[in-house]
Structure formats: C-alpha cells, structure tokens
Design a protein around this motif. Structure first.
Motif, PDB file in Angstrom:
ATOM      1  N   VAL A  85       0.842  -1.191   0.000  1.00  0.00           N
ATOM      2  CA  VAL A  85       0.000   0.000   0.000  1.00  0.00           C
ATOM      3  C   VAL A  85       0.882   1.248   0.000  1.00  0.00           C
ATOM      4  O   VAL A  85       0.661   2.183  -0.776  1.00  0.00           O
ATOM      5  N   TYR A  86       1.890   1.258   0.844  1.00  0.00           N
ATOM      6  CA  TYR A  86       2.817   2.395   0.893  1.00  0.00           C
ATOM      7  C   TYR A  86       3.499   2.609  -0.462  1.00  0.00           C
ATOM      8  O   TYR A  86       3.625   3.737  -0.945  1.00  0.00           O
TER       9      TYR A  86
ATOM     10  N   MET B  82       2.339   1.895  -3.368  1.00  0.00           N
ATOM     11  CA  MET B  82       1.372   2.410  -4.344  1.00  0.00           C
ATOM     12  C   MET B  82       0.985   3.861  -4.077  1.00  0.00           C
ATOM     13  O   MET B  82       0.533   4.552  -4.988  1.00  0.00           O
ATOM     14  N   THR B  83       1.165   4.331  -2.837  1.00  0.00           N
ATOM     15  CA  THR B  83       0.816   5.732  -2.557  1.00  0.00           C
ATOM     16  C   THR B  83       1.723   6.706  -3.287  1.00  0.00           C
ATOM     17  O   THR B  83       1.412   7.891  -3.350  1.00  0.00           O
TER      18      THR B  83
ATOM     19  N   TYR C 151      -0.795   6.676  -6.445  1.00  0.00           N
ATOM     20  CA  TYR C 151      -2.244   6.699  -6.306  1.00  0.00           C
ATOM     21  C   TYR C 151      -2.653   7.269  -4.949  1.00  0.00           C
ATOM     22  O   TYR C 151      -1.845   7.378  -4.038  1.00  0.00           O
TER      23      TYR C 151
ATOM     24  N   SER D 145      -4.684   2.927  -3.285  1.00  0.00           N
ATOM     25  CA  SER D 145      -3.568   2.082  -2.871  1.00  0.00           C
ATOM     26  C   SER D 145      -4.056   0.881  -2.076  1.00  0.00           C
ATOM     27  O   SER D 145      -3.544  -0.232  -2.243  1.00  0.00           O
TER      28      SER D 145
ATOM     29  N   PHE E 118      -5.630  -1.606  -4.374  1.00  0.00           N
ATOM     30  CA  PHE E 118      -4.625  -2.399  -5.076  1.00  0.00           C
ATOM     31  C   PHE E 118      -4.472  -3.788  -4.455  1.00  0.00           C
ATOM     32  O   PHE E 118      -4.102  -4.738  -5.146  1.00  0.00           O
TER      33      PHE E 118
END
Length: 179
Positions: free
Chosen positions: A86-87, A89-90, A93, A98, A101
């Motif tokens: 998630v981090y 993807m931030t 996005y 994120s 995802f």
C-alpha cells in the motif's frame, strides 16, 4: 506472551531480513552480482512470503498459543507485506486506490493463501500432536476445511481463464469507486 512474542519475532525477523537484503541488493554496483544477488534473495523473499504461514503457524501451535493468537501471529508477515505494498502504491495513487490495489489478483491471492495455509497448518499440527505427543484431538475439523475450500474457490476464480473475468470485475469496481 512467550507463546506469541517469540514465534512472531522469529517470523518477522526473517521477513525483515529478507526484505532489507533484497531492497539493499539493488545498490550493488557490479551489474552481474546485482542480478545474481537480487534473483537469489528475491526468490527466497517471495518463497518466504508465500509459505511463511507453514513455518510460523507450527511455532505458535506447539508453544500453546490460542487459535486467535495463531491466526494473528501467522498473518503478521502478510499484514506487513500488505502495508508495504500500500505504501509503495501511494507514490502513484491516492490512499484509497492504494488499499484497493490489494484486491489485484496477485496481492489478493497472497493474502487469501495465507489463510488457506493456516487451515492446512492447523490440521498438520493436530496430526503431529496426535501422532507424536499422544494428544487426543480431532485432526480434521469443519473450520480449517471450510477456510481451505473458500480460499481455493476464490483463488481458482481469480486465475480462471487467465484471470480475465476477475480482472474485468476488478476494473469495473475500480471505475465505480474511483472514477
């Protein structure tokens, strides 16, 4: 506490060591060594991520951890990996996108398979306890079997027909939520 902290620390320690070794291997200056190092460490990292539950769950089980502790402790590695994803993807996005995802087939299947491996590990640990420790326990019970069946059904759905059906559902849900 000892039945939870030590197994969790062992699992997370291996995970973090492999993660940081893989991450830092990208800074090796020699191109050939860089490729060899990242491939080898990356393979171990991926293997441990996929199958860590099969190593960690028995540590919790045979140290006397309760079911909730076994599940939570075994999921820690997948949880921290998910947070890392998630981090990552931030960078591109929003926070919501994120987290979304994680529903992408590879990410969702890694998360799901960790629960499936927990069900399998539970039955394997019970089998070992019954056979070698002479513990009177049922090896096959409804909860692990149900979890394994549900996980397998969802994983098969996500990869069926090359994952096309799931991918279109994923895209449609993405458009509905974020566009």
């Amino acid at each position: 506490p000892q039945r939870f902290i030590l197994p969790a620390a062992i699992g997370l320690g291996i995970f973090l060591t492999l993660f940081w070794t893989y991450y830092l291997s990208w800074y090796v200056d020699n191109r050939l060594l860089h490729y060899i190092f990242t491939d080898i460490v990356g393979a171990f990292f991926g293997f441990f991520l996929m199958f860590s539950v099969l190593f960690v769950y028995p540590l919790f089980f045979f140290r006397g951890a309760r079911l909730v502790e076994r599940v939570a402790g075994s999921f820690l590695i997948t949880f921290f990996w998910s947070l890392k994803e998630v981090y990552r993807m931030t960078e591109f996005y929003s926070l919501g996108e994120s987290f979304f995802f994680l529903l992408f087939p590879i990410q969702s299947n890694i998360i799901l398979m960790s629960f499936g491996f927990m069900g399998l590990s539970e039955m394997l640990c019970r089998f070992i306890a019954k056979k070698y420790q002479q513990v009177d326990v049922k090896v096959i019970t409804p909860l692990p079997i149900t979890v394994i069946i549900i996980v397998l059904a969802i994983v098969v759905f996500t990869i069926h027909d090359g994952g096309v059906t799931y991918f279109f559902l994923y895209n449609d849900l993405y458009k509905l939520l974020f566009m």
